[in-house]
Design a protein around this motif. Structure first.
Motif, PDB file in Angstrom:
ATOM      1  N   VAL A  27      -2.338  -0.326  -1.836  1.00  0.00           N
ATOM      2  CA  VAL A  27      -1.886  -1.129  -0.705  1.00  0.00           C
ATOM      3  C   VAL A  27      -2.850  -2.297  -0.567  1.00  0.00           C
ATOM      4  CG1 VAL A  27      -1.482  -1.158   1.782  1.00  0.00           C
ATOM      5  CG2 VAL A  27      -0.897   0.877   0.452  1.00  0.00           C
ATOM      6  N   MET A  28      -2.347  -3.513  -0.731  1.00  0.00           N
ATOM      7  CA  MET A  28      -3.190  -4.705  -0.637  1.00  0.00           C
ATOM      8  C   MET A  28      -3.344  -5.163   0.804  1.00  0.00           C
ATOM      9  SD  MET A  28      -4.033  -4.938  -3.683  1.00  0.00           S
ATOM     10  CE  MET A  28      -5.012  -6.402  -3.599  1.00  0.00           C
ATOM     11  N   ASP A  29      -2.252  -5.117   1.557  1.00  0.00           N
ATOM     12  CA  ASP A  29      -2.279  -5.609   2.927  1.00  0.00           C
ATOM     13  C   ASP A  29      -1.070  -5.068   3.668  1.00  0.00           C
ATOM     14  OD1 ASP A  29      -3.211  -7.044   5.124  1.00  0.00           O
ATOM     15  OD2 ASP A  29      -2.224  -8.909   4.531  1.00  0.00           O
ATOM     16  N   ALA A  30      -1.152  -5.073   4.966  1.00  0.00           N
ATOM     17  CA  ALA A  30      -0.019  -4.719   5.823  1.00  0.00           C
ATOM     18  C   ALA A  30       0.022  -5.745   6.947  1.00  0.00           C
ATOM     19  CB  ALA A  30      -0.183  -3.314   6.379  1.00  0.00           C
ATOM     20  N   GLU A  31       1.199  -6.298   7.184  1.00  0.00           N
ATOM     21  CA  GLU A  31       1.387  -7.267   8.260  1.00  0.00           C
ATOM     22  C   GLU A  31       2.330  -6.662   9.287  1.00  0.00           C
ATOM     23  OE1 GLU A  31       2.811 -11.031   6.920  1.00  0.00           O
ATOM     24  OE2 GLU A  31       0.983 -11.475   5.807  1.00  0.00           O
ATOM     25  N   VAL A  32       1.786  -6.239  10.397  1.00  0.00           N
ATOM     26  CA  VAL A  32       2.599  -5.669  11.468  1.00  0.00           C
ATOM     27  C   VAL A  32       3.052  -6.809  12.366  1.00  0.00           C
ATOM     28  CG1 VAL A  32       2.611  -4.052  13.401  1.00  0.00           C
ATOM     29  CG2 VAL A  32       1.319  -3.510  11.350  1.00  0.00           C
ATOM     30  N   ALA A  33       4.331  -6.812  12.724  1.00  0.00           N
ATOM     31  CA  ALA A  33       4.879  -7.842  13.604  1.00  0.00           C
ATOM     32  C   ALA A  33       4.226  -7.739  14.984  1.00  0.00           C
ATOM     33  CB  ALA A  33       6.392  -7.671  13.722  1.00  0.00           C
ATOM     34  N   PRO A  34       4.186  -8.840  15.736  1.00  0.00           N
ATOM     35  CA  PRO A  34       3.561  -8.806  17.063  1.00  0.00           C
ATOM     36  C   PRO A  34       4.151  -7.760  18.015  1.00  0.00           C
ATOM     37  CG  PRO A  34       3.933 -11.069  16.392  1.00  0.00           C
ATOM     38  CD  PRO A  34       4.584 -10.190  15.363  1.00  0.00           C
ATOM     39  N   ASP A  35       5.443  -7.442  17.858  1.00  0.00           N
ATOM     40  CA  ASP A  35       6.056  -6.422  18.717  1.00  0.00           C
ATOM     41  C   ASP A  35       5.867  -5.005  18.177  1.00  0.00           C
ATOM     42  OD1 ASP A  35       7.764  -6.460  16.562  1.00  0.00           O
ATOM     43  OD2 ASP A  35       9.577  -6.858  17.725  1.00  0.00           O
ATOM     44  N   LEU A  36       5.171  -4.865  17.035  1.00  0.00           N
ATOM     45  CA  LEU A  36       4.858  -3.576  16.397  1.00  0.00           C
ATOM     46  C   LEU A  36       6.111  -2.803  15.973  1.00  0.00           C
ATOM     47  CD1 LEU A  36       1.973  -2.327  18.733  1.00  0.00           C
ATOM     48  CD2 LEU A  36       1.795  -3.702  16.663  1.00  0.00           C
ATOM     49  N   LYS A  37       7.216  -3.496  15.760  1.00  0.00           N
ATOM     50  CA  LYS A  37       8.460  -2.826  15.351  1.00  0.00           C
ATOM     51  C   LYS A  37       8.628  -2.801  13.834  1.00  0.00           C
ATOM     52  CE  LYS A  37      10.388  -2.407  19.520  1.00  0.00           C
ATOM     53  NZ  LYS A  37      10.569  -1.165  20.173  1.00  0.00           N
ATOM     54  N   THR A  38       8.132  -3.822  13.146  1.00  0.00           N
ATOM     55  CA  THR A  38       8.294  -3.902  11.696  1.00  0.00           C
ATOM     56  C   THR A  38       6.941  -4.149  11.039  1.00  0.00           C
ATOM     57  OG1 THR A  38       8.717  -6.281  11.758  1.00  0.00           O
ATOM     58  CG2 THR A  38      10.650  -4.829  11.852  1.00  0.00           C
ATOM     59  N   CYS A  39       6.884  -3.822   9.754  1.00  0.00           N
ATOM     60  CA  CYS A  39       5.644  -4.000   9.011  1.00  0.00           C
ATOM     61  C   CYS A  39       5.976  -4.308   7.555  1.00  0.00           C
ATOM     62  CB  CYS A  39       4.802  -2.729   9.098  1.00  0.00           C
ATOM     63  SG  CYS A  39       3.282  -2.806   8.143  1.00  0.00           S
ATOM     64  N   LYS A  40       5.395  -5.397   7.028  1.00  0.00           N
ATOM     65  CA  LYS A  40       5.499  -5.709   5.614  1.00  0.00           C
ATOM     66  C   LYS A  40       4.268  -5.131   4.936  1.00  0.00           C
ATOM     67  CE  LYS A  40       8.019  -9.999   5.113  1.00  0.00           C
ATOM     68  NZ  LYS A  40       7.894 -11.422   4.771  1.00  0.00           N
ATOM     69  N   VAL A  41       4.507  -4.322   3.919  1.00  0.00           N
ATOM     70  CA  VAL A  41       3.405  -3.683   3.191  1.00  0.00           C
ATOM     71  C   VAL A  41       3.367  -4.278   1.792  1.00  0.00           C
ATOM     72  CG1 VAL A  41       2.430  -1.504   2.421  1.00  0.00           C
ATOM     73  CG2 VAL A  41       3.819  -1.571   4.496  1.00  0.00           C
ATOM     74  N   TYR A  42       2.256  -4.910   1.441  1.00  0.00           N
ATOM     75  CA  TYR A  42       2.102  -5.533   0.138  1.00  0.00           C
ATOM     76  C   TYR A  42       1.470  -4.518  -0.815  1.00  0.00           C
ATOM     77  CZ  TYR A  42       3.286  -9.777   2.572  1.00  0.00           C
ATOM     78  OH  TYR A  42       3.947 -10.718   3.315  1.00  0.00           O
ATOM     79  N   ILE A  43       2.211  -4.196  -1.877  1.00  0.00           N
ATOM     80  CA  ILE A  43       1.835  -3.165  -2.834  1.00  0.00           C
ATOM     81  C   ILE A  43       1.510  -3.805  -4.171  1.00  0.00           C
ATOM     82  CG2 ILE A  43       2.663  -1.117  -4.085  1.00  0.00           C
ATOM     83  CD1 ILE A  43       2.376  -0.550  -1.161  1.00  0.00           C
ATOM     84  N   SER A  44       0.399  -3.408  -4.767  1.00  0.00           N
ATOM     85  CA  SER A  44       0.019  -3.873  -6.096  1.00  0.00           C
ATOM     86  C   SER A  44       0.145  -2.699  -7.068  1.00  0.00           C
ATOM     87  CB  SER A  44      -1.413  -4.387  -6.081  1.00  0.00           C
ATOM     88  OG  SER A  44      -1.806  -4.727  -7.386  1.00  0.00           O
ATOM     89  N   VAL A  45       0.810  -2.959  -8.188  1.00  0.00           N
ATOM     90  CA  VAL A  45       0.990  -1.926  -9.213  1.00  0.00           C
ATOM     91  C   VAL A  45       0.534  -2.511 -10.539  1.00  0.00           C
ATOM     92  CG1 VAL A  45       2.627  -0.399 -10.367  1.00  0.00           C
ATOM     93  CG2 VAL A  45       3.017  -1.049  -7.986  1.00  0.00           C
ATOM     94  N   LEU A  46      -0.487  -1.903 -11.130  1.00  0.00           N
ATOM     95  CA  LEU A  46      -0.918  -2.329 -12.457  1.00  0.00           C
ATOM     96  C   LEU A  46      -0.087  -1.576 -13.483  1.00  0.00           C
ATOM     97  CD1 LEU A  46      -4.795  -2.562 -12.169  1.00  0.00           C
ATOM     98  CD2 LEU A  46      -3.137  -4.397 -12.146  1.00  0.00           C
ATOM     99  N   GLY A  47       0.558  -2.322 -14.355  1.00  0.00           N
ATOM    100  CA  GLY A  47       1.408  -1.723 -15.364  1.00  0.00           C
ATOM    101  C   GLY A  47       2.494  -2.698 -15.772  1.00  0.00           C
ATOM    102  N   SER A  48       3.436  -2.199 -16.558  1.00  0.00           N
ATOM    103  CA  SER A  48       4.523  -3.056 -17.038  1.00  0.00           C
ATOM    104  C   SER A  48       5.494  -3.367 -15.900  1.00  0.00           C
ATOM    105  CB  SER A  48       5.271  -2.355 -18.183  1.00  0.00           C
ATOM    106  OG  SER A  48       5.966  -1.233 -17.676  1.00  0.00           O
ATOM    107  N   GLU A  49       6.379  -4.303 -16.174  1.00  0.00           N
ATOM    108  CA  GLU A  49       7.399  -4.694 -15.189  1.00  0.00           C
ATOM    109  C   GLU A  49       8.272  -3.492 -14.820  1.00  0.00           C
ATOM    110  OE1 GLU A  49       9.343  -7.103 -12.584  1.00  0.00           O
ATOM    111  OE2 GLU A  49       7.680  -7.767 -13.829  1.00  0.00           O
ATOM    112  N   GLU A  50       8.603  -2.675 -15.809  1.00  0.00           N
ATOM    113  CA  GLU A  50       9.431  -1.488 -15.570  1.00  0.00           C
ATOM    114  C   GLU A  50       8.712  -0.491 -14.655  1.00  0.00           C
ATOM    115  OE1 GLU A  50      11.150   2.220 -18.155  1.00  0.00           O
ATOM    116  OE2 GLU A  50      11.237   0.225 -19.080  1.00  0.00           O
ATOM    117  N   GLU A  51       7.414  -0.277 -14.899  1.00  0.00           N
ATOM    118  CA  GLU A  51       6.630   0.627 -14.054  1.00  0.00           C
ATOM    119  C   GLU A  51       6.550   0.108 -12.624  1.00  0.00           C
ATOM    120  OE1 GLU A  51       3.489   2.517 -17.272  1.00  0.00           O
ATOM    121  OE2 GLU A  51       3.035   0.593 -16.338  1.00  0.00           O
TER     122      GLU A  51
END
Length: 119
Positions: free
Chosen positions: A37-61
């Motif tokens: 998990v690289m980062d998480a951006e929680v919306a100001p109303d705390l209803k939604t959250c974007k989670v930025y995920i990093s995966v080392l590997g091929s495009e398929e993985e």
């Protein structure tokens, strides 16, 4: 775009930390071992959250890992609710973050240029 408040930043950091532990503990074979998990951006109303995920590997993985996370979204959200003391548990959206991959590629290019200049 609104500036993130100190409370929102604290919640985002705590969500990212908790998600990191939860994702590491998942037993889905589609989720790669080099997933973080690289980062998480929680919306100001705390209803939604974007989670930025990093995966080392091929495009398929990377795509398989994202599918695995999408299918485990309900479980991850439930575990997040147990770990955090929030009135509402944010709805999670996973986004593939390719910044580490780009950094490695740029580092290789810089090394190639520096080796070419030294010869």
């Amino acid at each position: 775009m609104r500036k993130r408040s100190p409370k929102n930043l604290r919640v985002s950091q705590e969500v990212a930390r908790e998600l990191s532990v939860i994702i590491r503990g998942l037993k889905d074979p589609r989720i790669g071992l080099m997933t973080s998990v690289m980062d998480a951006e929680v919306a100001p109303d705390l209803k939604t959250c974007k989670v930025y995920i990093s995966v080392l590997g091929s495009e398929e993985e990377q795509q398989e890992t994202m599918r695995g996370l999408k299918s485990a979204e309900g479980f991850i959200r439930r575990e997040l609710a147990r770990g955090l003391n929030l009135r509402n548990t944010p709805e999670l959206t996973f986004v593939l973050d390719r910044s580490i991959e780009r950094g490695i590629r740029m580092s290789k290019l810089i090394d190639e240029v520096s080796n070419a200049q030294s010869e």
